[in-house]
Design an enzyme around this catalytic site. Structure first.
Site, PDB file in Angstrom:
ATOM      1  CE  LYS A   1      -3.749  -2.480   2.327  1.00 15.84           C
ATOM      2  NZ  LYS A   1      -4.728  -2.468   3.436  1.00 15.84           N
TER       3      LYS A   1
ATOM      4  CE1 TYR B   1      -9.227  -2.619   0.365  1.00 13.79           C
ATOM      5  CE2 TYR B   1      -8.576  -0.782  -1.023  1.00 13.79           C
ATOM      6  CZ  TYR B   1      -8.249  -1.861  -0.219  1.00 13.79           C
ATOM      7  OH  TYR B   1      -6.928  -2.175   0.005  1.00 13.79           O
TER       8      TYR B   1
ATOM      9  CG  ASN C   1      -3.581  -2.569   6.896  1.00 14.57           C
ATOM     10  OD1 ASN C   1      -3.451  -2.150   5.756  1.00 14.57           O
ATOM     11  ND2 ASN C   1      -4.567  -3.365   7.263  1.00 14.57           N
TER      12      ASN C   1
ATOM     13  CG  HIS D   1      -5.222  -6.462  -0.083  1.00  9.90           C
ATOM     14  ND1 HIS D   1      -6.425  -6.347   0.569  1.00  9.90           N
ATOM     15  CD2 HIS D   1      -5.394  -7.395  -1.056  1.00  9.90           C
ATOM     16  CE1 HIS D   1      -7.297  -7.177   0.009  1.00  9.90           C
ATOM     17  NE2 HIS D   1      -6.694  -7.822  -0.977  1.00  9.90           N
TER      18      HIS D   1
ATOM     19  CD  GLU E   1      -8.900  -9.119  -3.288  1.00 10.08           C
ATOM     20  OE1 GLU E   1      -9.784  -8.905  -2.441  1.00 10.08           O
ATOM     21  OE2 GLU E   1      -7.755  -9.546  -3.005  1.00 10.08           O
TER      22      GLU E   1
HETATM   23  P1  CMP Z   1      -7.378  -4.690   4.314  1.00  7.64           P
HETATM   24  O1  CMP Z   1      -7.861  -5.721   5.269  1.00  7.64           O
HETATM   25  O2  CMP Z   1      -6.280  -5.018   3.361  1.00  7.64           O
HETATM   26  O3  CMP Z   1      -8.638  -4.146   3.469  1.00  7.64           O
HETATM   27  C1  CMP Z   1      -9.567  -3.287   4.094  1.00  7.64           C
HETATM   28  C2  CMP Z   1      -8.821  -2.120   4.656  1.00  7.64           C
HETATM   29  O4  CMP Z   1      -9.593  -1.161   5.324  1.00  7.64           O
HETATM   30  C3  CMP Z   1      -7.856  -2.628   5.736  1.00  7.64           C
HETATM   31  O5  CMP Z   1      -6.872  -3.411   5.151  1.00  7.64           O
HETATM   32  C4  CMP Z   1      -7.416  -1.315   6.314  1.00  7.64           C
HETATM   33  O6  CMP Z   1      -6.499  -0.632   5.458  1.00  7.64           O
HETATM   34  C5  CMP Z   1      -8.752  -0.567   6.310  1.00  7.64           C
HETATM   35  N1  CMP Z   1      -9.419  -0.696   7.613  1.00  7.64           N
HETATM   36  C6  CMP Z   1      -9.923  -1.798   8.174  1.00  7.64           C
HETATM   37  N2  CMP Z   1     -10.474  -1.536   9.381  1.00  7.64           N
HETATM   38  C7  CMP Z   1     -10.315  -0.215   9.569  1.00  7.64           C
HETATM   39  C8  CMP Z   1     -10.684   0.674  10.607  1.00  7.64           C
HETATM   40  N3  CMP Z   1     -11.319   0.243  11.704  1.00  7.64           N
HETATM   41  N4  CMP Z   1     -10.370   1.965  10.473  1.00  7.64           N
HETATM   42  C9  CMP Z   1      -9.747   2.416   9.364  1.00  7.64           C
HETATM   43  N5  CMP Z   1      -9.359   1.619   8.329  1.00  7.64           N
HETATM   44  C10 CMP Z   1      -9.640   0.316   8.432  1.00  7.64           C
END
Ligand code: CMP
Length: 139
Positions: A11, A51, A114, A117, A128
């Site tokens: 990311k 998303y 984070n 992905h 995807e």
């Molecule tokens: P990922 O699981 O790859 O895909 C969905 C994304 O949404 C996740 O990673 C985070 O980047 C984001 N995400 C998930 N939960 C939260 C949250 N509680 N607050 C903000 N961003 C989130």
């Protein structure tokens, strides 16, 4: 798409911090073979579509802004039990809950930013991968 493949994105925060090489090294060291890879930047429309499952969530706007603010690296990875093993390698969505040695523990700052992905099922890995790559870009 074979069930031994998964899809990942490094990311924007990972690229901003110069972590692309270190993360790819960990992925390869864990036994994943890169069968497709590109550096690209998502448009707002791309991120909203990718998303779409999260569109009712309160963090959706923040997620789209984050994922479009700079380039990403998208890749298709091959390994036995790829989806599950890759999710183990990256760790929990929230890096504070991720196990020691996982990619998110090492490289992610927060639940929203984070680092990486990983697809959550074989079906989503195929969807995807097809979102980002044509058939002749996957080897
Ligand atoms: P990922 O699981 O790859 O895909 C969905 C994304 O949404 C996740 O990673 C985070 O980047 C984001 N995400 C998930 N939960 C939260 C949250 N509680 N607050 C903000 N961003 C989130």
């Amino acid at each position: 798409m074979a069930t031994n493949r998964t899809f990942t994105m490094l990311k924007p925060d990972s690229l901003e911090k110069g972590n692309t090489g270190a993360i790819l090294e960990k992925i390869c060291a864990a036994g994943f073979k890169i069968v497709a890879m590109k550096q690209t930047q998502l448009t707002i429309r791309d991120a909203q579509l990718f998303y779409a499952i999260h569109k009712e969530r309160p963090f959706f706007g923040e997620l789209v802004e984050y994922m479009t603010r700079g380039p990403i690296v998208a890749a298709v990875l091959e390994k036995e039990n790829a989806v599950e093993d890759f999710r183990t390698l990256i760790g929990a969505t929230n890096p504070e809950e991720a196990a020691e040695g996982t990619i998110r523990k090492m490289f992610a700052d927060s639940i929203s930013e984070n680092a990486v992905h990983g697809s959550d099922s074989d079906e989503n890995a195929a969807i995807e991968s097809a979102f980002h790559f044509s058939g002749r870009e996957i080897f």
